[in-house]
Write a protein that holds these residues in place. Structure first.
Motif, mmCIF file in Angstrom:
data_model
loop_
_atom_site.group_PDB
_atom_site.id
_atom_site.type_symbol
_atom_site.label_atom_id
_atom_site.label_comp_id
_atom_site.label_asym_id
_atom_site.label_seq_id
_atom_site.Cartn_x
_atom_site.Cartn_y
_atom_site.Cartn_z
ATOM 1 N N ARG A 20 0.717 -6.106 -0.889
ATOM 2 C CA ARG A 20 -0.062 -7.243 -0.410
ATOM 3 C C ARG A 20 -1.428 -7.319 -1.107
ATOM 4 O O ARG A 20 -1.919 -6.337 -1.665
ATOM 5 C CB ARG A 20 -0.252 -7.161 1.103
ATOM 6 N N SER A 23 -6.541 -5.248 -0.658
ATOM 7 C CA SER A 23 -6.714 -3.876 -0.192
ATOM 8 C C SER A 23 -8.173 -3.637 0.158
ATOM 9 O O SER A 23 -9.066 -3.918 -0.631
ATOM 10 C CB SER A 23 -6.278 -2.882 -1.278
ATOM 11 N N GLU A 24 -8.414 -3.127 1.341
ATOM 12 C CA GLU A 24 -9.785 -2.964 1.831
ATOM 13 C C GLU A 24 -10.397 -1.620 1.440
ATOM 14 O O GLU A 24 -11.612 -1.497 1.311
ATOM 15 C CB GLU A 24 -9.805 -3.113 3.356
ATOM 16 N N ARG A 25 -9.552 -0.601 1.254
ATOM 17 C CA ARG A 25 -10.071 0.744 0.985
ATOM 18 C C ARG A 25 -10.072 1.102 -0.493
ATOM 19 O O ARG A 25 -10.920 1.875 -0.944
ATOM 20 C CB ARG A 25 -9.270 1.775 1.787
ATOM 21 N N ARG A 94 -1.397 -10.052 5.764
ATOM 22 C CA ARG A 94 -2.682 -9.658 6.325
ATOM 23 C C ARG A 94 -2.624 -8.211 6.797
ATOM 24 O O ARG A 94 -1.566 -7.723 7.227
ATOM 25 C CB ARG A 94 -3.052 -10.567 7.498
ATOM 26 N N SER A 95 -3.766 -7.531 6.760
ATOM 27 C CA SER A 95 -3.811 -6.145 7.227
ATOM 28 C C SER A 95 -3.521 -6.058 8.719
ATOM 29 O O SER A 95 -3.107 -5.013 9.226
ATOM 30 C CB SER A 95 -5.184 -5.527 6.924
ATOM 31 N N SER A 96 -3.730 -7.169 9.426
ATOM 32 C CA SER A 96 -3.500 -7.185 10.877
ATOM 33 C C SER A 96 -2.042 -7.454 11.250
ATOM 34 O O SER A 96 -1.676 -7.360 12.426
ATOM 35 C CB SER A 96 -4.391 -8.256 11.526
ATOM 36 N N THR A 97 -1.211 -7.802 10.266
ATOM 37 C CA THR A 97 0.184 -8.102 10.553
ATOM 38 C C THR A 97 0.924 -6.833 10.952
ATOM 39 O O THR A 97 0.928 -5.856 10.212
ATOM 40 C CB THR A 97 0.875 -8.717 9.319
ATOM 41 N N ASP A 223 -4.661 6.410 -0.530
ATOM 42 C CA ASP A 223 -5.076 5.588 0.600
ATOM 43 C C ASP A 223 -6.570 5.295 0.552
ATOM 44 O O ASP A 223 -7.039 4.381 1.237
ATOM 45 C CB ASP A 223 -4.728 6.308 1.905
#
Length: 246
Positions: A20, A23-25, A94-97, A223
């Motif tokens: 996806r 990526s936030e990290r 989405r990361s929330s999915t 990660d």
């Protein structure tokens, strides 16, 4: 309870790579350069998978235009018709999915055959391991298992808030680690399950899974940013020594 696994369930192996956007990290972790791979972790994983003859189809599921464009270009340049860039609906990227929602989506991608889910963030799971996994899955299916997942064996001193968890210190304060009852950590290296069973269970693990151990140094995962740097250093050291990670 799922019906017994049939030859139709295991004959075709379809890999699904979730990749996806956003990526936030680890920023741009899928396609930024990794070791000698200009196309990054995505290029590396595609090369590992295309070297695995037992794999029939490779789907890269993404809502990232960069990932989709790279996948299509790679397939064209390699002349490999097994590779497919599949645009994922944004609501599934989405990361929330919830993972359960994405699993339901994946379960509908193909009517029959086996789904193998793996990730670009395990750079050292190479073609030899994928070959082993397909063989192990077919053997497990013949033995009555309905899915296979990779695990890491933990045979060490584990505590919870109450103290020792997996050994009894009243028998021996510090037993030999090899005498401790092992536990198994799901390392997300790969999941293999028939699409049919995915739909029936709503999960990427069935009711009677086979745990398949992969060594800890093989399932090293990215990660966080410092893990990207560390595993890139390891990959470059292997390349310097002439050790292939494909």
């Amino acid at each position: 309870m799922s019906a017994a696994i049939s030859p139709a369930d295991t004959e075709q192996i379809t890999v699904v790579i979730p990749a996806r956007a956003g990526s936030e990290r680890v920023k741009n972790k899928n396609t930024r350069r990794f070791a000698s791979y200009e196309g990054g972790l995505l290029e590396l994983k595609l090369k590992q998978l295309t070297r695995t003859s037992q794999i029939d189809r490779i789907i890269v599921s993404s809502n990232d235009p960069v990932v989709l464009e790279y996948t299509s270009r790679f397939a064209q340049e390699q002349g490999d018709s097994r590779i497919e860039a599949l645009e994922r609906p944004d609501e599934l990227g989405r990361s929330s999915t919830p993972m359960s929602v994405f699993i339901q989506y994946v379960a509908g991608l193909q009517e029959s055959g086996t789904m193998m889910m793996t990730h670009v963030t395990h750079p050292f799971i190479g073609s030899q391991h994928f070959t082993e996994l397909v063989r192990a899955w077919r053997q497990a299916a013949s033995a009555g298992h309905d899915s296979l997942l990779t695990v890491t064996k933990l045979q060490t001193f584990l505590w919870d808030e109450n103290g020792p968890y997996n050994y009894d210190p009243s028998d021996e304060r510090w037993p030999r680690s090899q005498d401790i009852k092992p536990l198994f950590e799901i390392n997300h290296g790969a999941y293999l399950i028939p699409f049919r069973v995915m739909r029936e269970t709503g999960d990427r693990v069935g009711n009677h899974p086979k745990m398949y151990e992969l060594p800890e140094n093989v399932v090293l995962d990215i990660d966080w940013e410092d893990q990207f740097t560390l595993l890139q250093d390891i990959a470059e050291a292997k390349e310097f020594r002439g050790i292939s990670i494909l």
